[in-house]
Design a protein around this motif. Structure first.
Motif, PDB file in Angstrom:
ATOM      1  N   ALA A  60     -15.771  57.662 -28.849  1.00  0.00           N
ATOM      2  CA  ALA A  60     -16.534  56.552 -28.274  1.00  0.00           C
ATOM      3  C   ALA A  60     -16.898  55.535 -29.349  1.00  0.00           C
ATOM      4  CB  ALA A  60     -17.784  57.079 -27.591  1.00  0.00           C
ATOM      5  N   LEU A  61     -17.271  56.009 -30.537  1.00  0.00           N
ATOM      6  CA  LEU A  61     -17.627  55.087 -31.614  1.00  0.00           C
ATOM      7  C   LEU A  61     -16.425  54.265 -32.079  1.00  0.00           C
ATOM      8  CD1 LEU A  61     -20.032  57.322 -33.700  1.00  0.00           C
ATOM      9  CD2 LEU A  61     -20.609  55.137 -32.643  1.00  0.00           C
ATOM     10  N   VAL A  62     -15.269  54.897 -32.165  1.00  0.00           N
ATOM     11  CA  VAL A  62     -14.094  54.204 -32.677  1.00  0.00           C
ATOM     12  C   VAL A  62     -13.408  53.378 -31.585  1.00  0.00           C
ATOM     13  CG1 VAL A  62     -11.788  54.547 -33.676  1.00  0.00           C
ATOM     14  CG2 VAL A  62     -13.722  55.857 -34.532  1.00  0.00           C
ATOM     15  N   LEU A  63     -13.315  53.914 -30.377  1.00  0.00           N
ATOM     16  CA  LEU A  63     -12.530  53.267 -29.324  1.00  0.00           C
ATOM     17  C   LEU A  63     -13.354  52.534 -28.270  1.00  0.00           C
ATOM     18  CD1 LEU A  63      -9.973  56.140 -28.701  1.00  0.00           C
ATOM     19  CD2 LEU A  63      -9.611  54.050 -29.995  1.00  0.00           C
ATOM     20  N   GLY A  64     -14.639  52.807 -28.193  1.00  0.00           N
ATOM     21  CA  GLY A  64     -15.460  52.263 -27.108  1.00  0.00           C
ATOM     22  C   GLY A  64     -15.457  50.752 -27.025  1.00  0.00           C
ATOM     23  N   ARG A  65     -15.869  50.086 -28.089  1.00  0.00           N
ATOM     24  CA  ARG A  65     -15.939  48.622 -28.079  1.00  0.00           C
ATOM     25  C   ARG A  65     -14.549  47.986 -27.998  1.00  0.00           C
ATOM     26  NH1 ARG A  65     -19.861  45.079 -28.396  1.00  0.00           N
ATOM     27  NH2 ARG A  65     -21.359  46.697 -28.866  1.00  0.00           N
ATOM     28  N   PRO A  66     -13.527  48.499 -28.718  1.00  0.00           N
ATOM     29  CA  PRO A  66     -12.196  47.897 -28.537  1.00  0.00           C
ATOM     30  C   PRO A  66     -11.690  47.990 -27.089  1.00  0.00           C
ATOM     31  CG  PRO A  66     -12.209  49.126 -30.563  1.00  0.00           C
ATOM     32  CD  PRO A  66     -13.512  49.418 -29.867  1.00  0.00           C
ATOM     33  N   ILE A  67     -11.934  49.105 -26.429  1.00  0.00           N
ATOM     34  CA  ILE A  67     -11.508  49.227 -25.029  1.00  0.00           C
ATOM     35  C   ILE A  67     -12.280  48.246 -24.160  1.00  0.00           C
ATOM     36  CG2 ILE A  67     -11.556  50.752 -23.018  1.00  0.00           C
ATOM     37  CD1 ILE A  67     -10.819  53.054 -24.927  1.00  0.00           C
ATOM     38  N   TYR A  68     -13.589  48.133 -24.404  1.00  0.00           N
ATOM     39  CA  TYR A  68     -14.412  47.184 -23.652  1.00  0.00           C
ATOM     40  C   TYR A  68     -13.888  45.759 -23.833  1.00  0.00           C
ATOM     41  CZ  TYR A  68     -18.430  44.355 -22.341  1.00  0.00           C
ATOM     42  OH  TYR A  68     -19.246  43.404 -21.770  1.00  0.00           O
ATOM     43  N   LEU A  69     -13.606  45.367 -25.074  1.00  0.00           N
ATOM     44  CA  LEU A  69     -13.082  44.028 -25.340  1.00  0.00           C
ATOM     45  C   LEU A  69     -11.722  43.828 -24.676  1.00  0.00           C
ATOM     46  CD1 LEU A  69     -14.013  43.591 -29.113  1.00  0.00           C
ATOM     47  CD2 LEU A  69     -15.007  42.371 -27.163  1.00  0.00           C
ATOM     48  N   TYR A  70     -10.865  44.829 -24.774  1.00  0.00           N
ATOM     49  CA  TYR A  70      -9.528  44.734 -24.197  1.00  0.00           C
ATOM     50  C   TYR A  70      -9.597  44.546 -22.684  1.00  0.00           C
ATOM     51  CZ  TYR A  70      -4.558  45.628 -23.649  1.00  0.00           C
ATOM     52  OH  TYR A  70      -3.222  45.498 -23.354  1.00  0.00           O
TER      53      TYR A  70
END
Length: 103
Positions: A60-70
């Motif tokens: 969640a820390l590594v992928l959470g925000r990139p997925i949200y932005l994507y």
């Protein structure tokens, strides 16, 4: 989103993952002192649960925000954030290994 803000988020995400990893490593290193020596069925269950929880938290820390932005149509920013975060994690890992060298 500006490049500086993306880089700042990558540092925050990487440091969050690093702090969480430090906490888990401390728990594992001091497990016998905290819980005593246990050789029961529940010891491997607890370790596997901790592993799954750790994978979820760090993921969640590594992928959470990139997925949200994507998903919100900021595809270039999402990829940059993921690459910067992985780079920051690599840098932290490199520093840890560098401090452990026996020169």
């Amino acid at each position: 989103m500006k490049n500086s803000k993306i880089f700042l988020w990558s540092i925050v995400n990487s440091l969050g993952a690093f702090i969480y990893i430090l906490a888990v490593a401390w728990l594992m290193f001091n497990g016998e002192n905290l819980f005593g020596k246990t050789d029961t069925f529940w010891t491997p269950v607890a370790i596997l649960l901790l592993f799954v929880l750790s994978a979820t938290v760090v993921g969640a820390l590594v992928l959470g925000r990139p997925i949200y932005l994507y998903l919100n149509s900021f595809k270039k920013e999402a990829v940059k954030l993921l690459i910067y975060t992985i780079g920051c994690l690599f840098y932290i890992t490199f520093l840890i290994f560098l401090t452990r060298l026996q020169i």
